[in-house]
Design a protein around this motif. Structure first.
Motif, PDB file in Angstrom:
ATOM      1  N   ARG A   4      10.886 -20.113 -21.347  1.00 20.30           N
ATOM      2  CA  ARG A   4      10.219 -21.907 -20.776  1.00 20.30           C
ATOM      3  C   ARG A   4      11.961 -22.111 -19.571  1.00 20.30           C
ATOM      4  NH1 ARG A   4       5.974 -22.567 -21.239  1.00 20.30           N
ATOM      5  NH2 ARG A   4       6.488 -24.447 -20.695  1.00 20.30           N
ATOM      6  N   GLU A   7      13.053 -25.230 -16.835  1.00 18.10           N
ATOM      7  CA  GLU A   7      12.264 -27.092 -17.792  1.00 18.10           C
ATOM      8  C   GLU A   7      13.247 -27.402 -18.241  1.00 18.10           C
ATOM      9  OE1 GLU A   7       7.597 -27.236 -19.409  1.00 18.10           O
ATOM     10  OE2 GLU A   7       9.494 -25.640 -20.693  1.00 18.10           O
ATOM     11  N   GLN A  65      11.310 -33.339 -17.811  1.00 19.72           N
ATOM     12  CA  GLN A  65       9.674 -33.314 -17.674  1.00 19.72           C
ATOM     13  C   GLN A  65       8.863 -33.658 -18.684  1.00 19.72           C
ATOM     14  OE1 GLN A  65      11.235 -28.972 -16.171  1.00 19.72           O
ATOM     15  NE2 GLN A  65       8.628 -28.967 -14.802  1.00 19.72           N
ATOM     16  N   ALA A  66       9.341 -33.216 -19.520  1.00 20.11           N
ATOM     17  CA  ALA A  66       8.712 -34.009 -21.238  1.00 20.11           C
ATOM     18  C   ALA A  66       9.976 -33.932 -22.061  1.00 20.11           C
ATOM     19  CB  ALA A  66       8.392 -32.982 -21.341  1.00 20.11           C
ATOM     20  N   THR A  95       5.772 -37.446 -16.039  1.00 15.23           N
ATOM     21  CA  THR A  95       6.319 -36.990 -17.585  1.00 15.23           C
ATOM     22  C   THR A  95       5.210 -36.513 -18.483  1.00 15.23           C
ATOM     23  OG1 THR A  95       7.500 -38.623 -17.795  1.00 15.23           O
ATOM     24  CG2 THR A  95       8.312 -37.129 -16.076  1.00 15.23           C
ATOM     25  N   ASP A 149      -3.195 -33.189 -20.108  1.00 15.19           N
ATOM     26  CA  ASP A 149      -1.034 -33.505 -21.211  1.00 15.19           C
ATOM     27  C   ASP A 149      -1.994 -32.691 -22.239  1.00 15.19           C
ATOM     28  OD1 ASP A 149      -1.144 -35.422 -18.881  1.00 15.19           O
ATOM     29  OD2 ASP A 149      -2.250 -37.196 -20.724  1.00 15.19           O
ATOM     30  N   GLN A 152      -0.544 -29.113 -21.006  1.00 20.44           N
ATOM     31  CA  GLN A 152       0.417 -28.918 -20.106  1.00 20.44           C
ATOM     32  C   GLN A 152       1.616 -28.765 -21.971  1.00 20.44           C
ATOM     33  OE1 GLN A 152       2.482 -32.335 -18.468  1.00 20.44           O
ATOM     34  NE2 GLN A 152       4.464 -31.655 -18.545  1.00 20.44           N
ATOM     35  N   ILE A 156       5.024 -25.825 -23.956  1.00 19.24           N
ATOM     36  CA  ILE A 156       5.765 -26.404 -23.967  1.00 19.24           C
ATOM     37  C   ILE A 156       6.773 -26.299 -25.399  1.00 19.24           C
ATOM     38  CG2 ILE A 156       7.620 -28.488 -24.396  1.00 19.24           C
ATOM     39  CD1 ILE A 156       5.989 -29.385 -21.539  1.00 19.24           C
TER      40      ILE A 156
END
Length: 293
Positions: A4, A7, A65-66, A95, A149, A152, A156
């Motif tokens: 990641r 990120e 981003q999240a 986001t 969603d 994504q 993550i």
């Protein structure tokens, strides 16, 4: 481990589940900003992993981003999402919010709708596997949300997922977690009765489990909890108080959708007996203590 690197993420809630999960994201290369209501846990996590903390969910959620959350219950989740200091106030359009808390499908749908009004994606992603699964990065993750969603979110959470699946739209992950807890409740009660029966029959519990665990009676609970149950040791694992919270959600949902849950309702009462014995913080396998009185 899933990479990641680069990120930017925020993680809200650093308890026995959230702390290790956030740690996996940090080790995978993400830049992680953390928030916890109890500052001592925040300080301990930052001392161990580095990165940064924020004094409010809103500040944690800015420029990421999240945002991921793993808090206690419906009210806790609302408090970290909503209001002037809530995460939603700090999140930019486009986001994503990923919720690992076990909560009601009702609050999930409520918050998903509010996120959508703000242009924020929302995935409910409750987990199973307990503290050990969180620490080892081997959690089962049940998700609800829009397909884009979810795609994504799946990427993550990969650093701590053993398996991750989308079950449907917002709320489907929570309904799946309810099914998970319903199954566990029956399994733990059955295992408790079997081991208590064996004790009264004069059988060697460990020898018994060595045999029956290889057949149709085998389960994760039997493999991972029989030893401590035989030792009458319950200072570990998923607390009875939290299981009762989860089973209450299950029973409410069952009434709402017209699903009969007689065993779940009975085992919920048994967990109430364990609480009355002073075992609210004992592991869920402490059901056997009722049978030893």
């Amino acid at each position: 481990m899933a990479d990641r690197t680069g990120e930017r993420l925020a993680f809200l809630g650093l308890g026995v589940m959230g702390g290790p999960m956030a740690g996996h994201l940090a080790r995978a290369g993400a830049s992680v900003t953390v928030y916890n209501r109890t500052s001592a846990r925040t300080e301990a996590w930052v001392a161990k992993h580095g990165h940064r903390s924020a004094p409010t969910p809103r500040e944690a959620a800015e420029a990421v981003q999240a945002v991921l959350a793993c808090v206690g219950n419906d009210d806790d989740l609302r408090s970290v999402c909503l209001g002037p200091d809530g995460a939603f106030a700090g999140m930019a359009e486009g986001t994503l919010f990923i919720d690992h808390t076990t909560v009601s499908a009702k609050v999930t749908r409520e918050l998903a709708a509010e996120a959508a009004r703000r242009g924020i994606g929302y995935v409910d992603a409750p987990v199973s596997g307990g503290q050990a699964g969180a620490e080892k990065g081997q959690l089962s993750i049940m998700c609800g949300g829009a397909e884009g969603d979810y795609a994504q979110a799946e990427a993550i959470v990969a650093p701590y997922a053993k398996v991750c699946r989308r079950l449907g739209e917002a709320g489907a992950g929570q309904m799946a977690k309810m099914a998970n807890q319903i199954a566990i409740a029956g399994l733990v009660q059955g295992l408790s009765e079997a081991l208590a029966f064996a004790e009264k029959a004069g059988l060697d519990g460990r020898a018994l489990v060595e045999v029956i665990s290889q057949g149709a009676a085998g389960s994760w609970q039997m493999a991972n909890r029989h030893g401590t149950m035989l030792e009458d040791r319950f200072d570990h694992g998923f607390a009875v108080d939290w299981m009762r919270k989860d089973l209450g959600i299950c029973l409410d949902a069952g009434r709402e959708i017209g699903a009969s849950l007689p065993v779940t309702a009975l085992v919920d009462q048994f967990y109430g007996d364990v609480q009355a014995m002073g075992g609210g913080r004992w592991d869920t396998s402490s059901l056997i203590k009722r049978l030893r009185r």
